[in-house]
Each structure stands twice: as C-alpha cells, then as structure tokens.
Write a protein that holds these residues in place. Sequence first.
Motif, PDB file in Angstrom:
ATOM      1  N   GLU A  49       0.831  -1.207   0.000  1.00 25.64           N
ATOM      2  CA  GLU A  49       0.000   0.000   0.000  1.00 25.64           C
ATOM      3  C   GLU A  49       0.863   1.253   0.000  1.00 25.64           C
ATOM      4  OE1 GLU A  49      -3.426   2.295  -0.225  1.00 25.64           O
ATOM      5  OE2 GLU A  49      -3.199   0.132  -0.528  1.00 25.64           O
ATOM      6  N   LEU A  50       2.067   1.151   0.555  1.00 25.69           N
ATOM      7  CA  LEU A  50       2.978   2.296   0.540  1.00 25.69           C
ATOM      8  C   LEU A  50       3.321   2.720  -0.882  1.00 25.69           C
ATOM      9  CD1 LEU A  50       5.388   1.380   3.468  1.00 25.69           C
ATOM     10  CD2 LEU A  50       3.713   3.249   3.404  1.00 25.69           C
ATOM     11  N   ASP A  51       3.335   1.784  -1.833  1.00 19.82           N
ATOM     12  CA  ASP A  51       3.582   2.151  -3.238  1.00 19.82           C
ATOM     13  C   ASP A  51       2.532   3.162  -3.706  1.00 19.82           C
ATOM     14  OD1 ASP A  51       5.738   0.386  -3.366  1.00 19.82           O
ATOM     15  OD2 ASP A  51       4.542  -1.236  -4.239  1.00 19.82           O
ATOM     16  N   ARG A  52       1.285   2.900  -3.335  1.00 21.31           N
ATOM     17  CA  ARG A  52       0.194   3.817  -3.694  1.00 21.31           C
ATOM     18  C   ARG A  52       0.383   5.168  -2.995  1.00 21.31           C
ATOM     19  NH1 ARG A  52      -5.226   4.881  -1.904  1.00 21.31           N
ATOM     20  NH2 ARG A  52      -6.476   5.526  -3.678  1.00 21.31           N
ATOM     21  N   ALA A  53       0.747   5.135  -1.718  1.00 22.47           N
ATOM     22  CA  ALA A  53       0.966   6.381  -0.979  1.00 22.47           C
ATOM     23  C   ALA A  53       2.078   7.204  -1.629  1.00 22.47           C
ATOM     24  CB  ALA A  53       1.309   6.087   0.480  1.00 22.47           C
ATOM     25  N   VAL A  54       3.154   6.545  -2.043  1.00 23.38           N
ATOM     26  CA  VAL A  54       4.260   7.249  -2.704  1.00 23.38           C
ATOM     27  C   VAL A  54       3.763   7.905  -3.995  1.00 23.38           C
ATOM     28  CG1 VAL A  54       6.441   6.876  -3.942  1.00 23.38           C
ATOM     29  CG2 VAL A  54       6.101   5.866  -1.681  1.00 23.38           C
ATOM     30  N   LEU A  57       1.479  10.870  -3.155  1.00 26.38           N
ATOM     31  CA  LEU A  57       2.253  12.014  -2.658  1.00 26.38           C
ATOM     32  C   LEU A  57       2.930  12.753  -3.812  1.00 26.38           C
ATOM     33  CD1 LEU A  57       3.764  10.462   0.585  1.00 26.38           C
ATOM     34  CD2 LEU A  57       2.302  12.516   0.473  1.00 26.38           C
ATOM     35  N   ARG A  58       3.447  12.012  -4.778  1.00 29.12           N
ATOM     36  CA  ARG A  58       4.060  12.647  -5.949  1.00 29.12           C
ATOM     37  C   ARG A  58       3.016  13.442  -6.735  1.00 29.12           C
ATOM     38  NH1 ARG A  58       7.670   7.866  -6.665  1.00 29.12           N
ATOM     39  NH2 ARG A  58       9.668   8.633  -5.944  1.00 29.12           N
ATOM     40  N   LYS A  59       1.868  12.821  -6.980  1.00 32.93           N
ATOM     41  CA  LYS A  59       0.794  13.483  -7.727  1.00 32.93           C
ATOM     42  C   LYS A  59       0.290  14.722  -6.995  1.00 32.93           C
ATOM     43  CE  LYS A  59      -1.100   9.672 -10.380  1.00 32.93           C
ATOM     44  NZ  LYS A  59      -2.258   8.795 -10.602  1.00 32.93           N
ATOM     45  N   ALA A  60       0.323  14.680  -5.670  1.00 33.89           N
ATOM     46  CA  ALA A  60      -0.159  15.814  -4.867  1.00 33.89           C
ATOM     47  C   ALA A  60       0.883  16.922  -4.758  1.00 33.89           C
ATOM     48  CB  ALA A  60      -0.566  15.329  -3.475  1.00 33.89           C
ATOM     49  N   GLY A  61       2.033  16.733  -5.393  1.00 30.15           N
ATOM     50  CA  GLY A  61       3.057  17.779  -5.373  1.00 30.15           C
ATOM     51  C   GLY A  61       4.007  17.708  -4.193  1.00 30.15           C
ATOM     52  N   HIS A  62       4.166  16.533  -3.612  1.00 22.97           N
ATOM     53  CA  HIS A  62       5.066  16.369  -2.461  1.00 22.97           C
ATOM     54  C   HIS A  62       6.136  15.318  -2.761  1.00 22.97           C
ATOM     55  CE1 HIS A  62       2.109  18.686  -0.246  1.00 22.97           C
ATOM     56  NE2 HIS A  62       1.178  17.820  -0.611  1.00 22.97           N
ATOM     57  N   PRO A  63       6.964  15.581  -3.766  1.00 23.74           N
ATOM     58  CA  PRO A  63       7.949  14.566  -4.164  1.00 23.74           C
ATOM     59  C   PRO A  63       8.964  14.242  -3.072  1.00 23.74           C
ATOM     60  CG  PRO A  63       8.429  16.655  -5.249  1.00 23.74           C
ATOM     61  CD  PRO A  63       7.094  16.811  -4.553  1.00 23.74           C
ATOM     62  N   GLU A  64       9.262  15.209  -2.225  1.00 24.02           N
ATOM     63  CA  GLU A  64      10.229  14.958  -1.147  1.00 24.02           C
ATOM     64  C   GLU A  64       9.659  13.966  -0.121  1.00 24.02           C
ATOM     65  OE1 GLU A  64       7.489  18.114   0.032  1.00 24.02           O
ATOM     66  OE2 GLU A  64       8.699  17.894  -1.775  1.00 24.02           O
ATOM     67  N   VAL A  69       9.232   8.405   2.097  1.00 20.83           N
ATOM     68  CA  VAL A  69       8.482   7.185   2.392  1.00 20.83           C
ATOM     69  C   VAL A  69       9.113   6.001   1.652  1.00 20.83           C
ATOM     70  CG1 VAL A  69       6.268   5.994   2.083  1.00 20.83           C
ATOM     71  CG2 VAL A  69       6.307   8.353   2.930  1.00 20.83           C
ATOM     72  N   ARG A  70       9.411   6.190   0.352  1.00 21.61           N
ATOM     73  CA  ARG A  70      10.003   5.118  -0.444  1.00 21.61           C
ATOM     74  C   ARG A  70      11.352   4.679   0.125  1.00 21.61           C
ATOM     75  NH1 ARG A  70      13.796   3.823  -3.251  1.00 21.61           N
ATOM     76  NH2 ARG A  70      14.736   5.882  -3.305  1.00 21.61           N
ATOM     77  N   ARG A  71      12.184   5.624   0.471  1.00 26.25           N
ATOM     78  CA  ARG A  71      13.542   5.348   0.930  1.00 26.25           C
ATOM     79  C   ARG A  71      13.576   4.808   2.368  1.00 26.25           C
ATOM     80  NH1 ARG A  71      15.335  10.191   0.668  1.00 26.25           N
ATOM     81  NH2 ARG A  71      15.332  10.600   2.891  1.00 26.25           N
TER      82      ARG A  71
END
Length: 143
Positions: A49-54, A57-64, A69-71
């Motif tokens: 599910e974290l893949d979806r969250a990542v 978050l990218r789509k919402a403009g929060h790449p950092e 989360v990914r790292r």
Amino acid sequence: MADPHRRPEGVSDETVEALGSLSKALETTECARGHLYAFHQMTGSADFELDRAVELLRKAGHPEWAERVRREIVGRNVIPGHWTFQVVEAYDRTYYEPFRDLEREAVDRLAEGRGHLYEAELKEARRTRDHPDHTAGPGGAVT
C-alpha cells in the motif's frame, strides 16, 4: 481398530491430564502462530500500500515526502536483518516444529497415539444421554 479417543489400558488420570495440558499449550501456540502469520500478511499488505501512498504524494506535489516514504519505509526490515517471512521461518524452526514434534511423541509413547483423551473424557462426562445433539461420535447412535 480401538477407539482413538478411549484411554488405553494402564494410562493414569495424571497422564491423561498432563497430556491434555501439553496439547492445550500446543493449541495456544497454534493460535499464536496464526497471529504471527497474520502479522506477516498484514505487514506485507501495508508495504505494498505504501507504493500507492508514494504515487499519491508525488501526484499531490510532495515529491520529497514520496521519496522519503520510499527510501525510509518501503521494504524496511521489521526487526534488524529480518522481513516478516524470516521471522515466521525462525519461529517455526526454533519453537513451533520442535514443540509440535514433542507433543506428538509424548502422545504416541504415553497414550498409544491416542490424542485428545482429556477432551474426549470431558465430552463423555458432560454430554446428555439420549439427546440427538449429544451423541458420542459422528453418525453415532443416540445413547
């Protein structure tokens, strides 16, 4: 063949009670093992599910935050050096399998392989005679 739930000749009350206690402890361990497998599956589901969250978050403009989360969390060990499957394997190998094997050997050697004697005797003592839902065994006569 002898009734698999009838106490063999010469097996004492104390032995039946001790084997019942040993089996009860193993049954509790079976439940704990089930919870461990649930932990394994739930942790794996959360990780996917974290893949979806990542992605969200990218789509919402929060790449950092997506990268953090990914790292930091995706694929992380649950205890040092272990994913949940390794915890399950270690539990099975170190505790569950030896316990299961010992309980089976004790029943084989002390009660001629007849398991659940304690429970079978409780059933016989507690059932209502001549009641259709209190038969001695499956397909048994109502006595």
